[in-house]
Enzyme design. Structure first.
Site, PDB file in Angstrom:
ATOM      1  N   HIS A  54      76.109  60.404 -91.042  1.00  0.00           N
ATOM      2  CA  HIS A  54      74.953  61.673 -91.886  1.00  0.00           C
ATOM      3  C   HIS A  54      73.764  61.950 -91.939  1.00  0.00           C
ATOM      4  CE1 HIS A  54      74.797  58.886 -94.677  1.00  0.00           C
ATOM      5  NE2 HIS A  54      73.803  59.574 -95.702  1.00  0.00           N
ATOM      6  N   GLU A  58      71.894  53.953 -91.922  1.00  0.00           N
ATOM      7  CA  GLU A  58      72.561  52.836 -93.521  1.00  0.00           C
ATOM      8  C   GLU A  58      73.856  52.185 -92.391  1.00  0.00           C
ATOM      9  OE1 GLU A  58      72.025  56.093 -96.770  1.00  0.00           O
ATOM     10  OE2 GLU A  58      73.847  55.875 -96.040  1.00  0.00           O
ATOM     11  N   HIS A 118      78.704  54.758 -99.439  1.00  0.00           N
ATOM     12  CA  HIS A 118      78.331  55.233-101.080  1.00  0.00           C
ATOM     13  C   HIS A 118      78.136  56.743-101.713  1.00  0.00           C
ATOM     14  CE1 HIS A 118      73.729  54.391 -99.092  1.00  0.00           C
ATOM     15  NE2 HIS A 118      73.942  55.649 -98.882  1.00  0.00           N
ATOM     16  N   HIS A 156      67.646  53.743-103.329  1.00  0.00           N
ATOM     17  CA  HIS A 156      67.292  54.955-102.552  1.00  0.00           C
ATOM     18  C   HIS A 156      66.042  56.005-103.673  1.00  0.00           C
ATOM     19  CE1 HIS A 156      71.593  55.252-100.731  1.00  0.00           C
ATOM     20  NE2 HIS A 156      71.181  55.558-100.089  1.00  0.00           N
TER      21      HIS A 156
HETATM   22  C1  DHB Z   1      75.222  61.446 -99.198  1.00  0.00           C
HETATM   23  C2  DHB Z   1      75.193  60.435 -98.846  1.00  0.00           C
HETATM   24  C3  DHB Z   1      74.282  59.773 -99.317  1.00  0.00           C
HETATM   25  O1  DHB Z   1      74.066  57.755 -98.328  1.00  0.00           O
HETATM   26  C4  DHB Z   1      73.087  59.448-100.477  1.00  0.00           C
HETATM   27  O2  DHB Z   1      72.241  58.366-100.094  1.00  0.00           O
HETATM   28  C5  DHB Z   1      72.845  60.470-100.483  1.00  0.00           C
HETATM   29  C6  DHB Z   1      73.282  61.508-100.454  1.00  0.00           C
HETATM   30  C7  DHB Z   1      75.658  62.536 -99.457  1.00  0.00           C
HETATM   31  O3  DHB Z   1      76.771  62.851 -98.414  1.00  0.00           O
HETATM   32  O4  DHB Z   1      75.327  63.699-100.358  1.00  0.00           O
HETATM   33 FE    FE Z   2      72.641  56.892 -98.766  1.00  0.00          FE
END
Ligand code: DHB
Ligand code: FE
Length: 280
Positions: free
Chosen positions: A193, A240, A12, A59
């Site tokens: 991530h 996540e 997302h 978030h």
């Molecule tokens: C990013 C990824 C995410 O899942 C998020 O909530 C905010 C930023 C990113 O890759 O920048």
């Molecule tokens: Fe996220």
């Protein structure tokens, strides 16, 4: 009776939404990302559901450290787009399905999962970016959406095992709703991530591909994976991915048909993963 026809899994990344809204989806950096969803958009046109049950995480948009529900079900008639960072996206309002949401809440809570009932909630990129990836930029979203927010931001977060079992309870709830609705369940967020600290920028392709393989073939074993493995291997925000287990748990026990699989790095700081699984 209602039934779950398919599950959809996707990252997302908020920058994807910003790129689409700013007309940058054809730029060399973004083109391969959006290209990976072309087949999905075509599939979705042929398989538009009556309702989407969309598992995502907030978030710190609707909730903050003041109030942290582990599982929150959106029972309202509509939900306004909102967002941190880039501000609210110029996307259609999200229409809910209060009747089905209330039915699922009743059934799942009686099955021992303590859901928080939410009658007013704004929805951020966690929910709107997946809709944009699968539906593009329509004037209105093609069907109602039940937002289901999971806390994966502030520890303690729910275990993969509990998420998987919750999916099973949602499957049972949908199957006992007395209307002939085709329901899709979406699991969103991930893949690897980490947005903060010395390991910011971490991507783990091997972990992600193995996760996709096991999500398809052996989700019950995948559901046993402890939190620490996600954090170590897939980065702090890789957690996540436990939300994908809710969607997978809601599928039939027989092996699903893989309608589409896609994986791409880079997209902002995140490895983009995407699957469509059809119930057989
Ligand atoms: C990013 C990824 C995410 O899942 C998020 O909530 C905010 C930023 C990113 O890759 O920048
Ligand atoms: Fe996220």
């Amino acid at each position: 009776m209602a039934r779950i026809t398919a599950s959809v899994y996707t990252s997302h990344v908020p920058a994807i939404g910003a790129a689409l809204d700013a007309g940058k989806s054809g730029e060399p950096y973004w083109q391969p990302v959006f290209q990976g969803y072309e087949a999905s958009k075509a599939w979705m046109q042929d398989n538009t559901p009556d309702v989407i049950f969309l598992v995502y995480n907030d978030h710190a948009t609707a909730f903050s450290l003041d109030l942290i529900p582990t599982f929150a079900i959106g029972c309202a008639a509509e939900f306004q787009p909102a967002d941190e960072g880039w501000g609210p996206r110029p996307v259609p309002v999200v229409k809910g399905h209060p009747e089905l949401a209330a039915h699922i809440a009743q059934s799942v809570i009686q099955d021992d999962f303590d859901l928080t009932i939410v009658n007013k909630m704004d929805v951020d990129h966690g929910l709107t970016v997946p809709l944009s990836l699968l539906f593009g930029q329509p004037a209105a979203w093609p069907c109602p959406v039940i937002p289901f927010a999971v806390n994966v931001v502030q520890y303690p977060v729910p275990a993969g095992r509990r998420c998987f079992n919750l999916g099973r309870a949602i499957r049972k709830a949908v199957a006992s709703f007395d209307q002939p609705l085709k329901v899709q369940i979406w699991g969103t967020g991930g893949m690897s991530h980490q947005l903060q600290g010395p390991r910011a920028g971490l991507i783990n392709r091997e972990f992600d591909q193995a996760f996709l393989d096991q999500l398809i073939a052996d989700p019950a074993t995948l559901a046993q994976k402890p939190h620490i493995d996600y954090v170590r291997e897939a980065g702090s925000e890789g957690i996540e991915l436990v939300m994908w287990l809710i969607a997978r748990g809601a599928m039939n026990d027989s092996p699903p048909r893989v309608a589409h699989r896609f994986y791409h790095v880079p997209a902002s700081n995140t490895a983009v993963g995407h699957l469509i699984l059809e119930n057989t």
